[in-house]
Design a protein around this motif. Structure first.
Motif, PDB file in Angstrom:
ATOM      1  N   LYS A  25       0.720  -0.992   0.094  1.00 13.09           N
ATOM      2  CA  LYS A  25       0.167   0.104  -0.271  1.00 13.09           C
ATOM      3  C   LYS A  25       0.879   1.298   0.130  1.00 13.09           C
ATOM      4  O   LYS A  25       0.365   2.617   0.353  1.00 13.09           O
ATOM      5  N   GLY A  26       2.090   1.079  -0.275  1.00 14.87           N
ATOM      6  CA  GLY A  26       2.793   2.272  -0.477  1.00 14.87           C
ATOM      7  C   GLY A  26       3.748   2.590   0.934  1.00 14.87           C
ATOM      8  O   GLY A  26       4.505   3.657   0.900  1.00 14.87           O
ATOM      9  N   TRP A  27       3.504   1.767   2.195  1.00 18.55           N
ATOM     10  CA  TRP A  27       4.466   2.153   3.076  1.00 18.55           C
ATOM     11  C   TRP A  27       5.877   1.921   2.919  1.00 18.55           C
ATOM     12  O   TRP A  27       5.957   0.928   2.145  1.00 18.55           O
ATOM     13  N   GLU A  28       6.717   2.242   3.472  1.00 17.88           N
ATOM     14  CA  GLU A  28       8.286   2.081   3.458  1.00 17.88           C
ATOM     15  C   GLU A  28       8.801   1.647   4.754  1.00 17.88           C
ATOM     16  O   GLU A  28       8.463   2.119   5.904  1.00 17.88           O
ATOM     17  N   LEU A  29       9.678   0.635   4.930  1.00 18.30           N
ATOM     18  CA  LEU A  29      10.252   0.120   5.946  1.00 18.30           C
ATOM     19  C   LEU A  29      11.147   1.380   6.570  1.00 18.30           C
ATOM     20  O   LEU A  29      11.866   2.134   5.772  1.00 18.30           O
ATOM     21  N   TYR A  30      11.148   1.521   7.952  1.00 24.33           N
ATOM     22  CA  TYR A  30      11.963   2.574   8.624  1.00 24.33           C
ATOM     23  C   TYR A  30      12.632   1.920   9.603  1.00 24.33           C
ATOM     24  O   TYR A  30      12.035   1.331  11.082  1.00 24.33           O
ATOM     25  N   GLY A  31      13.838   1.753   9.740  1.00 24.72           N
ATOM     26  CA  GLY A  31      14.834   1.199  10.539  1.00 24.72           C
ATOM     27  C   GLY A  31      14.303  -0.322  10.655  1.00 24.72           C
ATOM     28  O   GLY A  31      13.988  -0.856   9.713  1.00 24.72           O
ATOM     29  N   ASP A  32      15.183  -1.079  11.603  1.00 28.11           N
ATOM     30  CA  ASP A  32      15.196  -2.611  11.484  1.00 28.11           C
ATOM     31  C   ASP A  32      14.113  -2.982  12.499  1.00 28.11           C
ATOM     32  O   ASP A  32      13.682  -2.235  13.377  1.00 28.11           O
ATOM     33  N   PRO A  33      13.886  -4.159  12.159  1.00 31.12           N
ATOM     34  CA  PRO A  33      12.702  -4.938  12.890  1.00 31.12           C
ATOM     35  C   PRO A  33      13.285  -5.027  14.439  1.00 31.12           C
ATOM     36  O   PRO A  33      14.489  -5.158  14.480  1.00 31.12           O
TER      37      PRO A  33
END
Length: 67
Positions: A25-33
């Motif tokens: 849906k267009g969200w992007e990963l931010y940082g590590d899990p």
């Protein structure tokens, strides 16, 4: 506006599906899990932050999952 969400769930394929859906849906990963042991429930928990550029101004009434 830049929107931020922290997705969390037990360490199962459901968590992976939740993150994959957000990415689709267009969200992007931010940082590590992140992973942590939930001693009360005897399970591992996962967290992943995601961000998304969205139109409009910020309001606490925004449903982040609907962006």
């Amino acid at each position: 506006m830049k929107a931020y969400r922290l997705l969390t769930a037990d360490d199962t394929s459901d968590f992976c599906h939740k993150v994959t859906e957000a990415l689709s849906k267009g969200w992007e990963l931010y940082g590590d899990p992140a992973y942590a042991y939930d001693a009360a429930n005897g399970t591992m928990r996962c967290a992943q932050a995601v961000t998304k550029d969205a139109d409009g101004d910020y309001s606490r009434d925004i449903k982040l999952g609907a962006l």
